[in-house]
Design an enzyme around this catalytic site. Structure first.
Site, mmCIF file in Angstrom:
data_model
loop_
_atom_site.group_PDB
_atom_site.id
_atom_site.type_symbol
_atom_site.label_atom_id
_atom_site.label_comp_id
_atom_site.label_asym_id
_atom_site.label_seq_id
_atom_site.Cartn_x
_atom_site.Cartn_y
_atom_site.Cartn_z
ATOM 1 N N CYS A 1 0.808 -1.223 0.000
ATOM 2 C CA CYS A 1 0.000 0.000 0.000
ATOM 3 C C CYS A 1 0.842 1.274 0.000
ATOM 4 O O CYS A 1 0.331 2.349 0.340
ATOM 5 C CB CYS A 1 -0.958 -0.028 1.190
ATOM 6 S SG CYS A 1 -2.020 -1.483 1.181
ATOM 7 N N LYS B 1 -8.404 -0.057 10.537
ATOM 8 C CA LYS B 1 -8.393 -1.117 9.531
ATOM 9 C C LYS B 1 -7.408 -2.182 9.978
ATOM 10 O O LYS B 1 -6.221 -1.923 10.147
ATOM 11 C CB LYS B 1 -7.987 -0.547 8.175
ATOM 12 C CG LYS B 1 -7.856 -1.626 7.101
ATOM 13 C CD LYS B 1 -7.579 -1.045 5.740
ATOM 14 C CE LYS B 1 -7.409 -2.148 4.717
ATOM 15 N NZ LYS B 1 -7.176 -1.634 3.373
ATOM 16 N N GLU C 1 -6.302 5.473 16.928
ATOM 17 C CA GLU C 1 -6.267 5.674 15.474
ATOM 18 C C GLU C 1 -7.414 6.579 15.020
ATOM 19 O O GLU C 1 -7.226 7.485 14.214
ATOM 20 C CB GLU C 1 -6.380 4.322 14.747
ATOM 21 C CG GLU C 1 -5.080 3.515 14.689
ATOM 22 C CD GLU C 1 -4.142 4.021 13.607
ATOM 23 O OE1 GLU C 1 -4.402 5.079 13.007
ATOM 24 O OE2 GLU C 1 -3.117 3.343 13.362
ATOM 25 N N LYS D 1 -13.047 -1.635 10.075
ATOM 26 C CA LYS D 1 -13.019 -2.643 9.017
ATOM 27 C C LYS D 1 -12.124 -3.793 9.423
ATOM 28 O O LYS D 1 -11.014 -3.523 9.880
ATOM 29 C CB LYS D 1 -12.471 -1.982 7.759
ATOM 30 C CG LYS D 1 -12.285 -2.902 6.580
ATOM 31 C CD LYS D 1 -11.550 -2.198 5.482
ATOM 32 C CE LYS D 1 -11.266 -3.200 4.384
ATOM 33 N NZ LYS D 1 -10.474 -2.658 3.330
ATOM 34 N N TYR E 1 -21.085 -5.496 0.118
ATOM 35 C CA TYR E 1 -21.331 -6.084 -1.203
ATOM 36 C C TYR E 1 -22.768 -6.603 -1.299
ATOM 37 O O TYR E 1 -23.236 -6.948 -2.374
ATOM 38 C CB TYR E 1 -20.328 -7.218 -1.465
ATOM 39 C CG TYR E 1 -18.900 -6.726 -1.413
ATOM 40 C CD1 TYR E 1 -18.324 -6.086 -2.511
ATOM 41 C CD2 TYR E 1 -18.131 -6.852 -0.251
ATOM 42 C CE1 TYR E 1 -17.032 -5.590 -2.457
ATOM 43 C CE2 TYR E 1 -16.838 -6.364 -0.181
ATOM 44 C CZ TYR E 1 -16.295 -5.733 -1.293
ATOM 45 O OH TYR E 1 -15.016 -5.237 -1.231
HETATM 46 C C1 PBG Z 1 -6.870 -1.553 -0.231
HETATM 47 C C2 PBG Z 1 -8.104 -2.159 0.272
HETATM 48 C C3 PBG Z 1 -8.344 -3.482 0.667
HETATM 49 C C4 PBG Z 1 -9.707 -3.549 0.958
HETATM 50 C C5 PBG Z 1 -10.234 -2.294 0.773
HETATM 51 N N1 PBG Z 1 -9.232 -1.436 0.349
HETATM 52 C C6 PBG Z 1 -7.455 -4.658 0.702
HETATM 53 C C7 PBG Z 1 -6.319 -4.738 1.621
HETATM 54 O O1 PBG Z 1 -6.067 -3.859 2.454
HETATM 55 O O2 PBG Z 1 -5.611 -5.715 1.482
HETATM 56 C C8 PBG Z 1 -10.439 -4.784 1.391
HETATM 57 C C9 PBG Z 1 -11.881 -4.808 1.049
HETATM 58 C C10 PBG Z 1 -12.531 -6.123 1.150
HETATM 59 O O3 PBG Z 1 -11.956 -7.150 1.547
HETATM 60 O O4 PBG Z 1 -13.720 -6.167 0.794
HETATM 61 N N2 PBG Z 1 -5.870 -1.365 0.688
#
Ligand code: PBG
Length: 324
Positions: free
Chosen positions: A130, A195, A233, A248, A313
């Protein structure tokens, strides 16, 4: 008051009474539908591990957006699959990159749909991380300028909200500054604040073709055992200017969602991620669970835990049920 004077079952006797006293109600208004866009014309490929979810070219994406709007869903989150990946993820901030073109095209005829763009380099880098790699790890401070630049190109294309998902320290602040300096003070930031480094992202990485080519994301995404750290965070992101904060994944982290809701006043979003979707779909397909009921139960649980917005989704499937 105790039994027999008080009988909780009285308010459960039929669905009308249950609805009357329901403490939490799902609404299509809260849903954000994630979508994948790829270069080319008239192509549409189903993601293997995510039945019903497609990677598609801009023309087909726009057709699906029409359907999304008809269902009453007001916002989409866009992920791009570039035609070419390199060390610096340069298509990510190309003004003619896949996301930038998609946003421009969508906005031409769909001013009424809120377009949120994912800001992260992993879909665009050859190594799948990333950010910028230095000495075998993602270099935080080098990455910041790229993220700010990427956000600016999304705003220029017409994005309503940018959503940084990279988990670099300090990114919300630099993105806010870059947007403001360029006259985009009305573009909002929805930050992926808490996250986690989660195995639940597996199916997404197949969809976005973005698995890390070496190592993992544990030096930048959060460690699953921590919840107090998540509060720090979120607090940092709010101080740096985030308008919406996010937790998330969703279902395995409802305690984190609840903690964030109780601690802050900002809108809190929860992302029901790809693996959460795939598990329900797979078990449903096998006939091991009732897919529709489990889907609705997961969504209402996420809302009950404190989510104001839900990225899912299932947005279309759930909207169809809510609109019945
Ligand atoms: C990008 C990103 C990810 C997801 C959203 N933005 C993947 C990751 O961090 O590896 C995951 C979304 C999902 O699993 O539905 N960094």
């Amino acid at each position: 008051m105790y039994f027999p004077a008080y009988r909780p079952r009285r308010l459960r006797k039929n669905s009308i009474v249950r609805e009357l006293v329901a403490e939490t109600k799902l609404s299509v208004d809260d849903f954000i539908y994630p979508m994948f866009v790829m270069p080319g014309k008239n192509k549409r490929v189903q993601v293997n591990s995510m039945p019903g979810i497609y990677k598609q070219t801009i023309d087909n994406l726009i057709k699906e957006i029409r359907e999304v709007k008809k269902l009453g869903i007001k916002a989409i989150l866009l992920f791009g699959i570039p035609s070419h990946k390199d060390e610096l993820g340069s298509e990510g901030y190309d003004k003619d990159g896949i996301i930038q073109r998609a946003v421009r095209e969508i906005k031409k005829k769909n001013k009424d749909v809120i377009v949120i763009t994912d800001v992260c380099m992993c879909e665009y880098t050859s190594h799948g991380h990333c950010g910028i790699i230095k000495d075998g790890d993602v270099d935080n401070d080098e990455t910041l300028a790229h993220l700010a630049h990427m956000s600016l190109t999304h705003a220029e294309a017409g994005a309503d909200i940018v959503a940084p998902s990279d988990m670099m320290d300090g990114r919300v602040g630099v993105i806010r500054e870059e947007l403001d300096e360029n006259g985009f003070e009305n573009v909002a930031i929805m930050s992926y604040s808490a996250k986690y480094a989660s195995a639940f992202y597996g199916p997404f990485r197949e969809a976005a073709e973005s698995p890390p080519q070496f190592g993992d994301r544990r030096t930048y995404q959060m460690d699953p055992p921590n919840v107090r750290e998540a509060i720090r965070e979120v607090e940092l992101d709010i101080k740096e200017g985030a308008d919406i904060v996010m937790v998330k994944p969703a279902l395995p982290y409802l305690d984190v969602l609840r903690a964030a809701r109780e601690e802050f006043d900002h809108p809190v979003a929860a992302y029901q991620v790809s693996g959460e979707y795939s598990m329900v779909k797979a078990a449903g397909k096998l006939g091991w669970i009732d897919e529709e009921l489990v889907m609705m139960e997961t969504l209402v649980s996420i809302k009950r835990a404190g989510a104001d917005l839900i990225l899912t989704y299932f947005a279309k499937d759930a909207a169809k049920i809510l609109n019945r």
